[in-house]
Design an enzyme around this catalytic site. Structure first.
Site, mmCIF file in Angstrom:
data_model
loop_
_atom_site.group_PDB
_atom_site.id
_atom_site.type_symbol
_atom_site.label_atom_id
_atom_site.label_comp_id
_atom_site.label_asym_id
_atom_site.label_seq_id
_atom_site.Cartn_x
_atom_site.Cartn_y
_atom_site.Cartn_z
ATOM 1 N N PHE A 138 0.853 -1.197 0.000
ATOM 2 C CA PHE A 138 0.000 0.000 0.000
ATOM 3 C C PHE A 138 0.885 1.241 0.000
ATOM 4 O O PHE A 138 1.798 1.349 0.825
ATOM 5 C CB PHE A 138 -0.929 0.018 1.227
ATOM 6 C CG PHE A 138 -1.917 1.154 1.153
ATOM 7 C CD1 PHE A 138 -3.039 1.066 0.351
ATOM 8 C CD2 PHE A 138 -1.708 2.331 1.863
ATOM 9 C CE1 PHE A 138 -3.945 2.119 0.247
ATOM 10 C CE2 PHE A 138 -2.600 3.390 1.773
ATOM 11 C CZ PHE A 138 -3.719 3.284 0.970
ATOM 12 N N ASP A 223 9.148 2.539 1.160
ATOM 13 C CA ASP A 223 8.020 3.311 1.671
ATOM 14 C C ASP A 223 7.969 3.085 3.181
ATOM 15 O O ASP A 223 7.539 2.047 3.656
ATOM 16 C CB ASP A 223 6.729 2.828 0.989
ATOM 17 C CG ASP A 223 5.488 3.517 1.556
ATOM 18 O OD1 ASP A 223 5.575 4.138 2.630
ATOM 19 O OD2 ASP A 223 4.432 3.410 0.919
ATOM 20 N N LYS A 252 2.945 10.069 8.156
ATOM 21 C CA LYS A 252 2.290 9.604 9.385
ATOM 22 C C LYS A 252 2.962 10.150 10.648
ATOM 23 O O LYS A 252 2.769 11.312 10.978
ATOM 24 C CB LYS A 252 2.238 8.068 9.397
ATOM 25 C CG LYS A 252 1.193 7.504 8.414
ATOM 26 C CD LYS A 252 0.944 6.045 8.688
ATOM 27 C CE LYS A 252 -0.014 5.386 7.712
ATOM 28 N NZ LYS A 252 -1.423 5.593 8.011
HETATM 29 N N1 PLP Z 1 2.344 4.206 2.413
HETATM 30 C C1 PLP Z 1 2.064 3.391 3.438
HETATM 31 C C2 PLP Z 1 2.991 2.259 3.754
HETATM 32 C C3 PLP Z 1 0.923 3.593 4.212
HETATM 33 O O1 PLP Z 1 0.638 2.771 5.237
HETATM 34 C C4 PLP Z 1 0.074 4.679 3.896
HETATM 35 C C5 PLP Z 1 -1.170 4.911 4.657
HETATM 36 O O2 PLP Z 1 -1.704 4.045 5.304
HETATM 37 C C6 PLP Z 1 0.406 5.504 2.820
HETATM 38 C C7 PLP Z 1 1.556 5.240 2.101
HETATM 39 C C8 PLP Z 1 -0.464 6.669 2.428
HETATM 40 O O3 PLP Z 1 -0.272 7.708 3.310
HETATM 41 P P1 PLP Z 1 -1.318 8.934 3.329
HETATM 42 O O4 PLP Z 1 -2.629 8.369 3.722
HETATM 43 O O5 PLP Z 1 -0.726 9.907 4.304
HETATM 44 O O6 PLP Z 1 -1.353 9.479 1.941
#
Ligand code: PLP
Length: 403
Positions: A138, A223, A252
């Protein structure tokens, strides 16, 4: 007459892309929340791995109000002191030499993907555009990041997708060896899959990913939106794995609850983004950076990072004790305070039932898919809050088992 603000108003005025609980919290302090009826909850969710210092940490409130009284916004026509201070701290404490600020995880990943594509085209050849990512991964909800994410249901139905993106199973070295080639510009992965179900990478796999990227001149993007800023017990998870990416994304917990995202990379790769190649109006605004700088200072200490490992033990011990009594979990997995309790055969598909029962018992937890109950509490949650939260969780488990 003033408007009643309740869950029904959500259905009336909000785009229906979420299905929030009926509980509407109005106040938070540390790892406790209170709703409109003054009912109190222990927070093991932390706003999905965001509130790393709990709610309304006095140092963050202070940073916010101090900066709020000085300067909120400038745009990137001008730089600002908090952004430069935060960038310097990120650079001093990671592999990175350069930072790009934005406002969310998806934006940080969008920047990373654009950078990797442009770098490959500028330094290698025009066909070097293949992006390899992982099933169940994700990376956010922009069209590019959702396409790179490993759940087609999130990117289907919006017309033509950004092309040349391919997915393979996580931890499947043979699949990567088969797919990666000199036309690959990047491999993007979470160094512990969060939304996909709290799945750790095999260390040998991550090392091989690094080697294969090097062999094919592909950039490795980690990520760390969910794993970063102390969540796994290291400042960034890559440091615990001993495998260095070329680009890292963070969001986050970076702002401790105030929206901010960052993309980190080396000077050599960063040169690809020239003036005007990419940008953001709000990215790196003084308010967000002042709060994030304070959060960073508080998290990046041996006491807090070692404390995460201690807290992981409390969670694991108490989940094991609950499971010994009720036999609901097949496994407890994850690292640091990114923990997944995987439901056993008998409770397949029922993670949401546990979440709902927990809320009824005064506890906020999360799910990661249909079979995993996820815990991402504050990194400084007290032992008393963990103990009391687990007592409430035991009541919730008992309710589900009895139902
Ligand atoms: N990348 C990862 C690993 C995530 O867990 C998330 C959100 O859960 C995101 C990206 C997306 O982040 P945002 O919701 O701040 O755009």
């Amino acid at each position: 007459m003033s408007q009643t603000v309740d869950r029904a108003l959500f259905d009336e005025v909000m785009v229906p892309n979420y299905a929030p609980s009926a509980v509407i919290p109005v106040r938070g302090e540390g790892s406790r929340l209170w709703d409109q009826q003054e009912r109190e909850y222990i927070d093991f969710a932390g706003g999905i791995a965001v509130s790393c210092l709990g709610h309304c940490h006095p140092a963050l409130v202070n940073a916010l109000t101090e900066q709020g009284n000085k300067l909120w916004h400038l745009s990137n026509v001008l730089t600002n002191e908090p952004a430069l201070r935060l960038a310097k701290k990120l650079v001093d404490n990671t592999f990175a030499e350069k930072v790009f600020f934005c406002n969310s995880g998806a934006e940080a990943n969008e920047a990373a993907l654009k950078l990797a594509r442009r770098y490959a085209i500028d330094h290698h050849h025009a066909n070097k555009t293949k992006i390899i990512a992982f099933e169940q991964g994700f990376h956010g909800r922009t069209f590019f990041t959702v396409t790179v994410g490993g759940q087609a249901s999130y990117s289907d139905g919006f017309g033509p997708k950004p092309g040349d993106v391919q997915h393979i199973p996580y931890n499947d070295l043979a699949a990567l060896e088969q797919l990666i080639d000199d036309d690959t510009c990047a491999v993007m992965m979470e160094p512990l899959q969060g939304e996909g179900g709290i799945i750790s990478p095999d260390l040998s796999f991550v090392k091989q990913v690094r080697e294969l990227c090097d062999r094919h001149n592909a950039l490795l993007i980690f990520d760390e939106v969910q794993t970063g800023v102390g969540r796994t017990g290291a400042l960034y998870a890559y440091q615990g794995l001993g495998v260095q990416p070329d680009i890292l994304t963070s969001a986050k917990a970076l702002g401790g609850g105030f929206p901010i995202g960052a993309m980190l990379t080396t000077t050599e790769i960063a040169q690809t983004f020239k003036v005007g190649t990419h940008g953001s109006t709000y990215g790196g605004n003084p308010l967000a950076c002042a709060v994030a700088e304070t959060a960073f200072d508080l998290i990046n200490t041996p006491e807090v990072l070692e404390g995460v490992q201690q807290r992981e033990q409390w969670f694991r011990e108490q989940l094991a004790a609950i499971n010994a009594k009720y036999d609901v979990f097949a496994e407890v997995r994850g690292k640091g305070l990114l923990i997944g309790a995987v439901l056993n055969e008998q409770y397949q598909g029922r993670a949401r039932d546990f979440l709902m029962a927990a809320a009824d018992c005064g506890l906020m937890v999360l799910v990661a898919g249909a079979n995993v109950v996820r815990f991402t509490p504050s990194l400084v949650i007290s032992e008393a809050d963990v103990r009391e939260g687990m007592q409430r969780f035991e009541q919730a488990v008992a309710k589900v088992v009895a139902a």
